[in-house]
Design a protein around this motif. Structure first.
Motif, PDB file in Angstrom:
ATOM      1  N   MET A   1       0.843  -1.185   0.000  1.00 59.74           N
ATOM      2  CA  MET A   1       0.000   0.000   0.000  1.00 59.74           C
ATOM      3  C   MET A   1       0.882   1.239   0.000  1.00 59.74           C
ATOM      4  N   ASP A   2       0.526   2.195  -0.832  1.00 57.61           N
ATOM      5  CA  ASP A   2       1.199   3.497  -0.862  1.00 57.61           C
ATOM      6  C   ASP A   2       0.205   4.520  -0.335  1.00 57.61           C
ATOM      7  N   LEU A   3       0.284   4.813   0.970  1.00 51.74           N
ATOM      8  CA  LEU A   3      -0.710   5.673   1.605  1.00 51.74           C
ATOM      9  C   LEU A   3      -0.603   7.119   1.174  1.00 51.74           C
ATOM     10  N   VAL A   4       0.597   7.574   0.841  1.00 49.83           N
ATOM     11  CA  VAL A   4       0.764   8.966   0.427  1.00 49.83           C
ATOM     12  C   VAL A   4       0.079   9.208  -0.909  1.00 49.83           C
ATOM     13  N   ARG A   5       0.285   8.300  -1.845  1.00 51.25           N
ATOM     14  CA  ARG A   5      -0.334   8.458  -3.160  1.00 51.25           C
ATOM     15  C   ARG A   5      -1.740   7.868  -3.225  1.00 51.25           C
ATOM     16  N   ARG A   6      -2.146   7.254  -2.116  1.00 50.72           N
ATOM     17  CA  ARG A   6      -3.471   6.655  -2.023  1.00 50.72           C
ATOM     18  C   ARG A   6      -3.709   5.651  -3.160  1.00 50.72           C
ATOM     19  N   THR A   7      -2.780   4.732  -3.298  1.00 47.82           N
ATOM     20  CA  THR A   7      -2.913   3.689  -4.302  1.00 47.82           C
ATOM     21  C   THR A   7      -2.474   2.354  -3.730  1.00 47.82           C
ATOM     22  N   ILE A   8      -2.882   1.332  -4.406  1.00 44.42           N
ATOM     23  CA  ILE A   8      -2.389  -0.013  -4.149  1.00 44.42           C
ATOM     24  C   ILE A   8      -1.304  -0.270  -5.188  1.00 44.42           C
TER      25      ILE A   8
ATOM     26  N   LEU B   1       0.877  -3.147  -7.039  1.00 46.61           N
ATOM     27  CA  LEU B   1       0.960  -4.575  -7.318  1.00 46.61           C
ATOM     28  C   LEU B   1       2.065  -4.829  -8.329  1.00 46.61           C
ATOM     29  N   ASP B   2       3.057  -5.600  -7.897  1.00 41.39           N
ATOM     30  CA  ASP B   2       4.199  -5.907  -8.758  1.00 41.39           C
ATOM     31  C   ASP B   2       4.832  -4.640  -9.347  1.00 41.39           C
ATOM     32  N   GLY B   3       4.919  -3.596  -8.507  1.00 44.68           N
ATOM     33  CA  GLY B   3       5.561  -2.357  -8.928  1.00 44.68           C
ATOM     34  C   GLY B   3       4.674  -1.395  -9.683  1.00 44.68           C
ATOM     35  N   GLU B   4       3.423  -1.762  -9.942  1.00 46.21           N
ATOM     36  CA  GLU B   4       2.514  -0.890 -10.682  1.00 46.21           C
ATOM     37  C   GLU B   4       1.409  -0.375  -9.764  1.00 46.21           C
ATOM     38  N   HIS B   5       1.077   0.925  -9.909  1.00 40.35           N
ATOM     39  CA  HIS B   5       0.015   1.523  -9.112  1.00 40.35           C
ATOM     40  C   HIS B   5      -1.343   1.112  -9.657  1.00 40.35           C
ATOM     41  N   ILE B   6      -2.191   0.627  -8.766  1.00 38.10           N
ATOM     42  CA  ILE B   6      -3.541   0.204  -9.128  1.00 38.10           C
ATOM     43  C   ILE B   6      -4.521   1.266  -8.651  1.00 38.10           C
ATOM     44  N   GLU B   7      -5.223   1.886  -9.579  1.00 38.43           N
ATOM     45  CA  GLU B   7      -6.186   2.924  -9.207  1.00 38.43           C
ATOM     46  C   GLU B   7      -7.449   2.292  -8.627  1.00 38.43           C
ATOM     47  N   THR B   8      -7.961   2.900  -7.579  1.00 41.06           N
ATOM     48  CA  THR B   8      -9.167   2.401  -6.922  1.00 41.06           C
ATOM     49  C   THR B   8     -10.114   3.562  -6.626  1.00 41.06           C
ATOM     50  N   THR B   9     -11.348   3.216  -6.328  1.00 44.37           N
ATOM     51  CA  THR B   9     -12.282   4.212  -5.820  1.00 44.37           C
ATOM     52  C   THR B   9     -11.960   4.455  -4.346  1.00 44.37           C
ATOM     53  N   PHE B  10     -12.560   5.496  -3.793  1.00 51.37           N
ATOM     54  CA  PHE B  10     -12.326   5.804  -2.382  1.00 51.37           C
ATOM     55  C   PHE B  10     -12.733   4.623  -1.499  1.00 51.37           C
TER      56      PHE B  10
ATOM     57  N   MET C   1      -9.494  -1.961   1.255  1.00 55.81           N
ATOM     58  CA  MET C   1      -8.193  -2.588   1.080  1.00 55.81           C
ATOM     59  C   MET C   1      -7.223  -2.149   2.172  1.00 55.81           C
ATOM     60  N   LYS C   2      -7.310  -0.903   2.588  1.00 50.90           N
ATOM     61  CA  LYS C   2      -6.457  -0.416   3.664  1.00 50.90           C
ATOM     62  C   LYS C   2      -6.709  -1.201   4.951  1.00 50.90           C
ATOM     63  N   LEU C   3      -7.980  -1.454   5.246  1.00 51.57           N
ATOM     64  CA  LEU C   3      -8.335  -2.218   6.437  1.00 51.57           C
ATOM     65  C   LEU C   3      -7.797  -3.643   6.339  1.00 51.57           C
ATOM     66  N   PHE C   4      -7.977  -4.265   5.175  1.00 45.94           N
ATOM     67  CA  PHE C   4      -7.434  -5.599   4.958  1.00 45.94           C
ATOM     68  C   PHE C   4      -5.915  -5.617   5.166  1.00 45.94           C
ATOM     69  N   TYR C   5      -5.249  -4.670   4.538  1.00 39.08           N
ATOM     70  CA  TYR C   5      -3.783  -4.653   4.508  1.00 39.08           C
ATOM     71  C   TYR C   5      -3.192  -4.475   5.903  1.00 39.08           C
ATOM     72  N   GLN C   6      -3.858  -3.656   6.714  1.00 38.03           N
ATOM     73  CA  GLN C   6      -3.358  -3.397   8.059  1.00 38.03           C
ATOM     74  C   GLN C   6      -3.647  -4.548   9.024  1.00 38.03           C
ATOM     75  N   HIS C   7      -4.545  -5.460   8.603  1.00 39.72           N
ATOM     76  CA  HIS C   7      -4.910  -6.589   9.472  1.00 39.72           C
ATOM     77  C   HIS C   7      -4.936  -7.886   8.664  1.00 39.72           C
ATOM     78  N   PRO C   8      -3.790  -8.326   8.165  1.00 41.24           N
ATOM     79  CA  PRO C   8      -3.762  -9.548   7.359  1.00 41.24           C
ATOM     80  C   PRO C   8      -4.240 -10.760   8.156  1.00 41.24           C
ATOM     81  N   ASN C   9      -4.939 -11.645   7.452  1.00 44.92           N
ATOM     82  CA  ASN C   9      -5.450 -12.909   7.999  1.00 44.92           C
ATOM     83  C   ASN C   9      -6.617 -12.742   8.969  1.00 44.92           C
TER      84      ASN C   9
END
Length: 240
Positions: free
Chosen positions: A150-157, A159-168, A174-182
């Motif tokens: 996760m790139d929180l500054v640019r607000r993107t995900i 993946l494999d070095g590429e920024h994935i654009e998402t809705t808010f 995804m941020k919630l998932f990423y901060q609490h894996p499993n």
């Protein structure tokens, strides 16, 4: 001063929005067509977009997707269509909130502030992993290594070095998932993570957001490796 772009062709509603928001200390630019709205995204650099879905040169929820591709700013749809289907389609195509005409100007302001507050909170965030490992706060760009970060500054995900654009809303989930894996999250917990004040969000909308995330992140969305379904409960994130 917060800049608001209003894309609304109805002269009465457009004028009311412009006058009210200006009085509430917003800087407002109003246009009447999708074409002019897309131009204004670049020229005006708004902080938030109010989008009517029935315009002279375009109409329908696909408008949300078009504007979302051009910008990551919050989008609030203002529409005459009261159906649940219209709301779900708009949110699935990139809208962060949905208001049915006629609506209260005070309610609009509260919803705008809620969406903007969440966006500003994200921009102020510091990636937890960076802090835990004592990394410099300026080192916020992910490494180009394979995998998902996760790139929180640019607000993107990333993946494999590429920024994935998402809705808010997709990013919030995804941020919630990423901060609490499993950890397994129920749909209600995910709803609370993306809900503004009385924002339209339900179980079905959560499922749509997860489906969209899988399309963007998974090599095979039908056999997801990152976002797993926990039947009867909700979802969990696994980062191989």
């Amino acid at each position: 001063m917060t800049r608001v772009l209003v894309v609304e062709d109805d002269p009465i509603i457009g004028e009311m929005l412009t006058l009210y928001l200006t009085e509430e200390s917003f800087e407002v630019k109003r246009v009447e067509t999708a074409r002019d709205g897309k131009r204004a995204l670049d020229a005006f650099q708004p902080d938030i977009l109010l989008l009517d879905l029935m315009l002279p040169d375009a109409n329908g929820t696909e408008l949300c997707a078009e504007f979302r591709q051009l910008s990551a700013i919050p989008i609030i749809v203002i529409s005459m269509k009261p159906s649940v289907t219209a709301r779900i389609q708009a949110i699935s195509n990139g809208a962060d909130d949905f208001l049915v005409k006629p609506f209260s100007m005070q309610e609009l302001k509260v919803r705008m502030e809620a969406v903007l507050r969440r966006t500003q909170s994200l921009n102020r965030s510091v990636q937890p992993a960076a802090v835990a490992h004592g990394r410099d706060s300026n080192a916020d760009s992910p490494s180009p290594a394979d995998g998902l970060t996760m790139d929180l500054v640019r607000r993107t995900i990333v993946l494999d070095g590429e920024h994935i654009e998402t809705t808010f809303s997709e990013y919030e989930i995804m941020k919630l998932f990423y901060q609490h894996p499993n950890r397994v999250f129920s749909r209600e917990e995910l709803i609370n993570a993306v809900r503004g004040i009385d924002s339209f969000i339900n179980d079905r909308a959560i499922d749509v957001h997860v489906t969209n995330l899988r399309r963007k992140l998974e090599k095979n969305p039908k056999e997801p490796q990152y976002i797993k379904t926990v039947w009867g409960v909700g979802y969990k994130f696994m980062n191989p």
